[in-house]
Design a protein around this motif. Structure first.
Motif, PDB file in Angstrom:
ATOM      1  N   ARG A   3      39.259  77.001 -23.563  1.00  0.00           N
ATOM      2  CA  ARG A   3      38.333  77.598 -22.654  1.00  0.00           C
ATOM      3  C   ARG A   3      37.695  78.739 -23.624  1.00  0.00           C
ATOM      4  NH1 ARG A   3      42.851  77.003 -20.280  1.00  0.00           N
ATOM      5  NH2 ARG A   3      43.494  79.190 -20.527  1.00  0.00           N
ATOM      6  N   ILE A   4      36.379  78.595 -23.666  1.00  0.00           N
ATOM      7  CA  ILE A   4      35.563  79.339 -24.781  1.00  0.00           C
ATOM      8  C   ILE A   4      34.484  80.445 -23.702  1.00  0.00           C
ATOM      9  CG2 ILE A   4      33.911  79.980 -26.709  1.00  0.00           C
ATOM     10  CD1 ILE A   4      35.220  76.991 -27.583  1.00  0.00           C
ATOM     11  N   VAL A   5      34.649  81.645 -24.132  1.00  0.00           N
ATOM     12  CA  VAL A   5      33.767  82.701 -23.622  1.00  0.00           C
ATOM     13  C   VAL A   5      32.752  83.192 -24.542  1.00  0.00           C
ATOM     14  CG1 VAL A   5      33.424  84.995 -22.561  1.00  0.00           C
ATOM     15  CG2 VAL A   5      35.034  83.597 -21.621  1.00  0.00           C
ATOM     16  N   LEU A   6      31.482  83.142 -24.291  1.00  0.00           N
ATOM     17  CA  LEU A   6      30.199  83.783 -25.384  1.00  0.00           C
ATOM     18  C   LEU A   6      29.535  85.216 -24.950  1.00  0.00           C
ATOM     19  CD1 LEU A   6      28.120  80.463 -25.504  1.00  0.00           C
ATOM     20  CD2 LEU A   6      29.990  80.896 -26.864  1.00  0.00           C
ATOM     21  N   ALA A   7      29.960  85.943 -25.714  1.00  0.00           N
ATOM     22  CA  ALA A   7      29.450  87.368 -25.635  1.00  0.00           C
ATOM     23  C   ALA A   7      28.321  87.551 -26.618  1.00  0.00           C
ATOM     24  CB  ALA A   7      30.735  88.268 -25.424  1.00  0.00           C
ATOM     25  N   GLU A   8      27.254  87.249 -26.121  1.00  0.00           N
ATOM     26  CA  GLU A   8      25.902  87.338 -27.004  1.00  0.00           C
ATOM     27  C   GLU A   8      24.772  87.807 -26.161  1.00  0.00           C
ATOM     28  OE1 GLU A   8      23.065  87.580 -29.448  1.00  0.00           O
ATOM     29  OE2 GLU A   8      24.680  86.968 -30.469  1.00  0.00           O
ATOM     30  N   ASP A   9      24.040  88.799 -26.645  1.00  0.00           N
ATOM     31  CA  ASP A   9      22.934  89.561 -25.916  1.00  0.00           C
ATOM     32  C   ASP A   9      21.617  88.712 -26.052  1.00  0.00           C
ATOM     33  OD1 ASP A   9      22.812  90.693 -28.359  1.00  0.00           O
ATOM     34  OD2 ASP A   9      21.358  92.272 -27.658  1.00  0.00           O
ATOM     35  N   HIS A  10      21.513  87.742 -27.076  1.00  0.00           N
ATOM     36  CA  HIS A  10      20.145  87.062 -27.249  1.00  0.00           C
ATOM     37  C   HIS A  10      20.128  85.654 -26.771  1.00  0.00           C
ATOM     38  CE1 HIS A  10      19.793  90.352 -30.551  1.00  0.00           C
ATOM     39  NE2 HIS A  10      18.693  89.989 -30.465  1.00  0.00           N
ATOM     40  N   THR A  23      29.272  69.760 -28.690  1.00  0.00           N
ATOM     41  CA  THR A  23      29.502  68.459 -29.401  1.00  0.00           C
ATOM     42  C   THR A  23      30.982  68.456 -29.659  1.00  0.00           C
ATOM     43  OG1 THR A  23      29.553  70.046 -31.511  1.00  0.00           O
ATOM     44  CG2 THR A  23      27.365  69.066 -30.812  1.00  0.00           C
ATOM     45  N   ARG A  24      31.790  68.968 -29.101  1.00  0.00           N
ATOM     46  CA  ARG A  24      33.146  68.863 -28.937  1.00  0.00           C
ATOM     47  C   ARG A  24      33.874  68.686 -27.856  1.00  0.00           C
ATOM     48  NH1 ARG A  24      35.413  70.693 -34.019  1.00  0.00           N
ATOM     49  NH2 ARG A  24      33.658  70.238 -35.685  1.00  0.00           N
ATOM     50  N   SER A  25      34.557  67.378 -27.662  1.00  0.00           N
ATOM     51  CA  SER A  25      34.874  67.113 -26.040  1.00  0.00           C
ATOM     52  C   SER A  25      35.925  67.956 -25.724  1.00  0.00           C
ATOM     53  CB  SER A  25      35.183  65.648 -26.129  1.00  0.00           C
ATOM     54  OG  SER A  25      36.452  65.397 -27.077  1.00  0.00           O
ATOM     55  N   ASN A  26      36.772  68.517 -26.468  1.00  0.00           N
ATOM     56  CA  ASN A  26      37.951  69.253 -26.200  1.00  0.00           C
ATOM     57  C   ASN A  26      37.595  70.835 -25.993  1.00  0.00           C
ATOM     58  OD1 ASN A  26      37.802  69.411 -28.927  1.00  0.00           O
ATOM     59  ND2 ASN A  26      39.779  69.797 -29.245  1.00  0.00           N
ATOM     60  N   TRP A  27      36.563  71.179 -26.102  1.00  0.00           N
ATOM     61  CA  TRP A  27      36.225  72.732 -26.024  1.00  0.00           C
ATOM     62  C   TRP A  27      34.966  72.910 -24.746  1.00  0.00           C
ATOM     63  CZ3 TRP A  27      34.044  74.028 -31.493  1.00  0.00           C
ATOM     64  CH2 TRP A  27      35.271  73.855 -32.548  1.00  0.00           C
TER      65      TRP A  27
END
Length: 210
Positions: A3-10, A23-27
């Protein structure tokens, strides 16, 4: 599934990163935000395995945010993704306990590589910052006291806190305090990472393969 969280304001960069991660099935991207004030709660709510963190989010100080998340969610690995290549930023990020430091201008393949390493428990720093990191590591190594180094070697060679206390005529509480100081100085999170650090620096014997 990681499980991935993205913290990017753009938003454009965030969308590109999200598309790349598919592109990664396990992400799986389980949360995203451009507001620094939302990151900590988002990481907690999603029980994220990885946070991709821009240091320049509005509403927060990136290094302080990394320190907060490291304390609140020790199971979450943190990969900084930034355009900031300054030595002070790298030094502060390492001191805050981040697991990786990647640069935005590098290609997508390098970002995927960085994420894979960090999720595997391997620290990543952009090759462009190799010299800067060496300087940081030298500075950190010099901050380790003789007693801490002695305890690090014993930890890495498999001795328990009680064993070390007996060998060095210290209390178990004192040994544990030294161990915590070592992990803080070296931005490491557990005994296994301390051991790996000691072996890498030639301070301990490589454990036998079972």
């Amino acid at each position: 599934m990681k499980r991935i969280v993205l913290a990017e304001d753009h938003a454009m960069i965030r969308d590109g990163m999200k598309l790349l991660l598919t592109t990664r099935s396990n992400w799986c991207v389980v949360g995203e935000t451009g507001d620094g004030r939302m990151v900590s709660q988002l990481v907690r709510d999603t029980q994220a395995d990885l946070l991709l963190l821009d240091l320049d989010l509005p509403g927060c100080r990136g290094i302080e945010l990394a320190q907060q998340i490291r304390g609140e969610c020790p199971q979450t690995r943190i990969l900084v993704v930034t355009g900031n290549q300054s030595a002070s930023a790298v030094r502060s990020a390492v001191a805050a306990g981040v697991d990786g430091y990647a640069l935005k201008h590098e290609d997508s393949g390098e970002l995927l590589h960085a994420i894979s390493l960090v999720l595997s428990g391997i620290r990543y720093v952009s090759k462009a910052l190799a010299h800067t990191l060496e300087t940081v590591h030298d500075s950190v190594a010099q901050s380790i006291t003789a007693r801490e180094k002695e305890i690090l070697v014993l930890i890495a060679n498999g001795h328990s806190s009680r064993d070390i206390a007996e060998k060095l005529d210290l209390s178990v509480l004192t040994v544990r305090k030294h161990r915590q100081n070592l992990m803080s100085k070296l931005s490491l999170h557990n005994v296994a990472e301390l051991t790996a650090y000691a072996i890498r620096d030639g301070l301990a014997m490589t454990p036998p393969v079972s």
